[in-house]
Design a protein around this motif. Structure first.
Motif, short mmCIF file in Angstrom:
data_model
loop_
_atom_site.label_atom_id
_atom_site.label_comp_id
_atom_site.label_asym_id
_atom_site.label_seq_id
_atom_site.Cartn_x
_atom_site.Cartn_y
_atom_site.Cartn_z
N UNK A 78 41.24 93.26 -5.41
CA UNK A 78 42.05 94.21 -5.21
C UNK A 78 42.82 94.45 -4.10
N UNK A 79 44.02 95.15 -3.92
CA UNK A 79 44.58 95.20 -2.58
C UNK A 79 45.34 93.88 -2.17
N UNK A 80 45.60 93.53 -1.06
CA UNK A 80 46.22 92.47 -0.53
C UNK A 80 45.56 91.20 -0.69
N UNK A 81 45.95 90.10 -1.21
CA UNK A 81 45.15 88.85 -1.74
C UNK A 81 44.50 89.03 -2.73
N UNK A 82 44.10 90.00 -3.51
CA UNK A 82 43.36 90.37 -4.58
C UNK A 82 43.58 89.48 -5.76
N UNK A 83 42.60 88.88 -6.35
CA UNK A 83 42.49 88.15 -7.40
C UNK A 83 41.43 88.16 -8.46
N UNK A 84 41.77 88.22 -9.87
CA UNK A 84 40.84 88.40 -10.80
C UNK A 84 40.51 86.81 -11.31
N UNK A 85 39.48 86.34 -10.89
CA UNK A 85 39.00 85.12 -11.43
C UNK A 85 38.02 85.44 -12.32
N UNK A 86 37.89 84.25 -13.19
CA UNK A 86 36.83 84.28 -14.43
C UNK A 86 35.25 84.02 -13.66
N UNK A 87 34.50 84.88 -14.23
CA UNK A 87 33.06 84.48 -13.97
C UNK A 87 32.64 83.22 -14.82
#
Length: 570
Positions: A353-362
């Motif tokens: 979350x926030x700057x540079x945040x990314x949701x990558x797969x588990x």
């Protein structure tokens, strides 16, 4: 988004967000009128349930989440964070930039300007001398403070006038707005060399709308209206707030749904289904969900070192194969569906979350793969169902904060998942102050005296403070040192990436470093994410004028005026 009914809630994008349930209790009022009423009534005492009583309430000196409620009522930062993630001035008059001349051309000097007329709750003036004193405290060799990394980069400062201070850094600080989340009142201390038992650390003086009036350990903390509050156009409507200590989260949630509390500080994703069901049954609760926000992740903190001996691998968890097998062995989707009522999402990123945040797969749930990884690494299955290698059994303690019934349920699911692949976990849950306490007080994370710990963390608008938690220099180097380590993991490659994030002003270069750190973290697994809970705030319908625009709820340590000031019936 406001909760309407249970039939559609699991289908919403709520599953992609995170829970920090806590309404902002400060500038709203008590009334029986609908929550949409524009002018809240004055008076009343709001009652908040707190499940993790801290040892002290001054956030700069405490690692316990309970101390963060001080940001809602007593302590105000120079800058706060909106729901959009934008930083805005609070005690400061404006955000320093090169364009307004408050940041030097080389980026090394930042000038912070304060509003005039700010006073401490005891009526003393709040000035730039207090900011200078705060810096001095963080620079003391044996300070009990736990300062953010930006303080360590301060080379010098100059108080320009009562409302202005120029701070020179040793290197550029892209997260320069992280300074002065808490300012210390110079007039309340004899010197910058503060003793850890100074009463100001337990009950801090602030500039916020309330002041601490009474603290009965194990029972309650009372906050009363600050009669010297400096914002003439935004005075609190409440007479006060009483925080009731209720160590058992399940009991606290039940009390909230029955109307005994106006708010629970520390509500989790696992409790959200119960709150939503209570709303569906007509309970007088406002439940506001924010599916567009992603926030706190529940992590397994893996001790990579042997009982605090950095450089000596943990006999079981120091093996990368074991950590990889644990990752594959956990049925995260089962936890979400069967324990959390579908509330939550999955993320494998350190910065999500926030700057540079990314949701990558588990990684997918795959017990067969986990077993294969352990077989190939030489961990042989014994007749008792527990693996061993070179005479070491794959048996570890598994701990989390005691008192949370829902958390205990998915802890047991994880325990069974690991048992299915030959890893034995012995559950020994502990109070928050033992988990997060300093080494001198026997804190488990601080001394490295743990195997696997579980708690939530990680959501900040800027990644520097969060990434710093895993930088080698943050690992306590003696029993007298303050602070703690989540993983007792040291990586020169990670340290270099963190240094870039902490100093690079070019956003593209900085973001690339965040993403590289995410990949490294996912590969080496010094900690393993379980799920991210949904963002939602819940409060009693007796409160009106409540504002839930703070970026992170009460756990956002940059949040202050974005906590609404609510009132409740006596």
């Amino acid at each position: 988004m406001t909760h309407k009914n249970s039939s559609s809630r699991k289908a919403r994008a709520l599953k992609t967000a995170v829970v920090g349930i806590a309404a902002a209790l400060t500038f709203a009022g008590c009334t029986s009128a609908p929550a949409s009423e524009e002018t809240p009534a004055s008076g009343g005492i709001a009652v908040v349930a707190l499940t993790q009583e801290p040892g002290m309430l001054s956030p700069m000196f405490s690692t316990q989440s309970g101390s963060n409620l001080t940001y809602a009522f007593v302590v105000e930062p120079l800058f706060t964070t909106l729901d959009t993630g934008e930083r805005v001035p609070n005690l400061a008059t404006e955000v320093p930039t090169k364009e307004n001349g408050l940041i030097s051309d080389d980026g090394l000097t930042v000038t912070y300007k304060l509003h005039e007329g700010i006073t401490w709750s005891d009526g003393e003036p709040f000035t730039a001398e207090d900011l200078a004193f705060t810096i001095d405290v963080t620079k003391q060799p044996d300070t009990p403070a736990i300062p953010d990394s930006e303080y360590g980069a301060i080379a010098s400062y100059e108080v320009l006038d009562p409302q202005s201070i120029a701070v020179e850094f040793t290197q550029t600080q892209p997260n320069y707005l992280n300074l002065f989340k808490q300012v210390l009142p110079k007039h309340k201390f004899e010197s910058a060399s503060i003793d850890s038992d100074d009463p100001e650390l337990r009950e801090p003086t602030g500039t916020g709308p309330f002041a601490i009036s009474e603290w009965s350990s194990g029972d309650e903390i009372k906050f009363t209206r600050n009669e010297n509050y400096w914002r003439e156009d935004s005075q609190p409507k409440l007479d006060g707030v009483t925080v009731k200590i209720n160590p058992d989260l399940t009991t606290a949630v039940n009390g909230f749904t029955r109307g005994e509390f106006d708010l629970v500080f520390g509500l989790t994703a696992g409790d959200l289904d119960e709150v939503a069901a209570a709303v569906d049954s007509g309970a007088p609760i406002e439940l506001h969900e924010k599916p567009e926000n992603t926030g706190f992740v529940e992590w397994l903190w893996i001790n990579n070192s042997d009982k605090g001996a950095l450089g000596t691998p943990h006999p079981v968890l120091g093996d990368p194969a074991v950590r990889e097998a644990i990752d594959y062995a956990i049925d995260r989707e089962g936890v979400l569906a069967d324990v959390l009522g579908g509330f939550g999402t999955l993320s494998n990123s350190l910065v999500y979350a926030g700057f540079g945040g990314e949701l990558t797969e588990t990684v997918p749930f795959d017990a067969d793969k986990a077993n294969s990884i352990l077989d190939d690494a030489g961990w042989q299955l014994g007749s008792d169902g527990v693996r061993s290698k070179d005479g070491v059994r794959a048996s570890v303690k598994f701990q989390t904060i005691s008192g949370g019934e829902v958390r205990a349920l998915y802890q047991q699911v994880i325990q069974q998942n690991l048992k299915d692949v030959g890893i034995e976990t012995v559950i020994e849950n502990v109070p928050s102050n033992l988990m997060f306490g300093d080494a001198k007080d026997g804190g488990l994370l601080a001394t490295g005296n743990f195997d696997i710990m579980m708690s939530r963390a990680g959501k900040l608008p800027d990644p520097t403070e969060w990434m710093m938690e895993f930088e080698s220099g943050q690992i306590p180097d003696s029993p007298e040192a303050s602070g703690y380590s989540y993983a007792w993991w040291s990586s020169p490659e990670y340290d270099a990436l963190f240094a870039t994030v902490a100093s690079e002003m070019d956003p593209e270069v900085r973001e690339d470093a965040v993403h590289a750190a995410n990949k490294l973290f996912a590969s080496e697994r010094p900690a393993i994410p379980i799920y991210a809970s949904p963002t939602a705030w819940a409060w009693s319908s007796e409160l009106t004028g409540v504002n839930d625009d703070s970026w992170n709820g009460p756990w956002d340590t940059t949040s202050s005026v974005n906590w609404a000031f609510a009132g409740a019936s006596e």
